[in-house]
Design a protein around this motif. Structure first.
Motif: not given
Ligand code: FE
Length: 224
Positions: A110-117, A140-141
Motif C-alpha cells: 500500500i505504501a513504501y519507503l526507501e532509507a539509508e542506514v 493506494n488507500n
C-alpha cells in the motif's frame, strides 16, 4: 514474568528488501517504527542470521513495503519462512528499483519507503537499524495488515479460551500444526485463500495442498 504482556504490543507486517553487489534479498519484518519526524527516520529490527541482514549491513540501504490487510499467506510465507539462500524470493514478484537502487516489492503493497542506514544497535540475536527516509510513496488507500490480524485471523489461531463446542466435536475439529513454520490449520476457518472451505476436516484436505505459509506438504503437519 508473564511474557504474554509482550504480545499486546502492536506491530505491522512489512517486506524489507535490499541489494548488495547485484544480489537482492528480502524478508518479512514486523518490528518497524518511525523514530523522528524531521528528518524522517525509521527503525527496523532484523535477525543477524538472515541473509537480508548480511546484505543490509554491507549496502546500508533498504526499502520497506507496507503490506495490505488481505495479503495472501503465500507471499508472507515466501518472504517470512523461506531463505533467500535456497531460492530467489523475487521470482515472479512485481518489483521496482528505487532511487537508492534497492528493489521494492509492489505486490500487495500500500505504501513504501526507501532509507539509508544512519545508525545501528546490536541487541543479542538482532540488530536495530535506523534509516533516514529518502523516498516514500503511497500506492493506494487499502488498510495495512497488523501483526495481530496476521496472527489471529490469517494464521487461523484461536484464543486459548476455545468455545466448548470444539471439545464436543473434537474428532472433526482437531487443529493441525505445521512442523516447519508453526502455521496452524484450523478446520473452523479452513484455508479459503487456497480453496479449502471453512469446516473442512484436516483429513479431507486434498493431498496436493501445502502449508500456505511455508509450502511444506501435508505430511509435515501434526495434530496440535
Ligand atoms: Fe508451514
Amino acid at each position: 514474568m508473564n511474557r504474554e504482556a509482550l504480545h499486546k504490543i502492536s506491530y505491522g507486517i512489512y517486506i524489507l528488501a535490499t541489494e548488495f553487489e547485484g544480489k537482492a534479498n528480502g524478508q518479512i519484518v514486523d518490528s518497524v517504527f518511525q523514530v523522528t519526524a524531521e528528518p524522517p527516520t525509521v527503525a527496523v529490527s532484523v535477525n543477524k542470521l538472515n541473509l537480508t541482514c548480511e546484505y543490509l549491513l554491507k549496502t546500508e540501504k533498504f526499502s520497506l513495503s507496507i503490506l495490505e490487510k488481505n495479503t495472501p499467506m503465500t507471499l508472507i510465507g515466501r518472504f517470512g519462512f523461506k531463505s533467500g539462500r535456497a531460492l530467489n524470493k523475487f521470482e515472479g514478484i512485481k518489483l521496482k528499483k528505487g532511487i537508492t537502487g534497492m528493489p521494492i516489492v509492489l505486490d500487495n503493497t500500500i505504501a513504501y519507503l526507501e532509507a539509508e542506514v544512519i545508525s545501528r544497535l546490536e541487541v543479542g540475536t538482532h540488530i536495530i537499524l535506523v534509516g533516514k527516509v529518502v523516498e516514500a510513496e503511497l500506492l493506494n488507500n487499502l488498510e495495512p495488515m497488523t501483526y495481530a490480524y496476521y496472527h489471529d485471523v490469517k494464521k487461523g489461531q484461536s484464543p486459548k479460551t476455545a468455545p466448548t463446542y470444539i471439545k464436543e466435536e473434537e474428532e472433526q475439529l482437531d487443529k493441525y500444526v505445521c512442523k516447519v513454520c508453526g502455521y496452524v490449520y484450523d478446520p473452523v476457518a479452513g484455508d479459503p485463500d487456497d480453496g479449502v472451505v471453512a469446516g473442512t476436516k484436516f483429513a479431507d484436505i486434498p493431498e496436493s495442498w501445502v502449508c500456505p505459509v511455508c509450502g511444506a506438504s501435508k505430511d509435515q503437519f501434526e495434530k496440535q
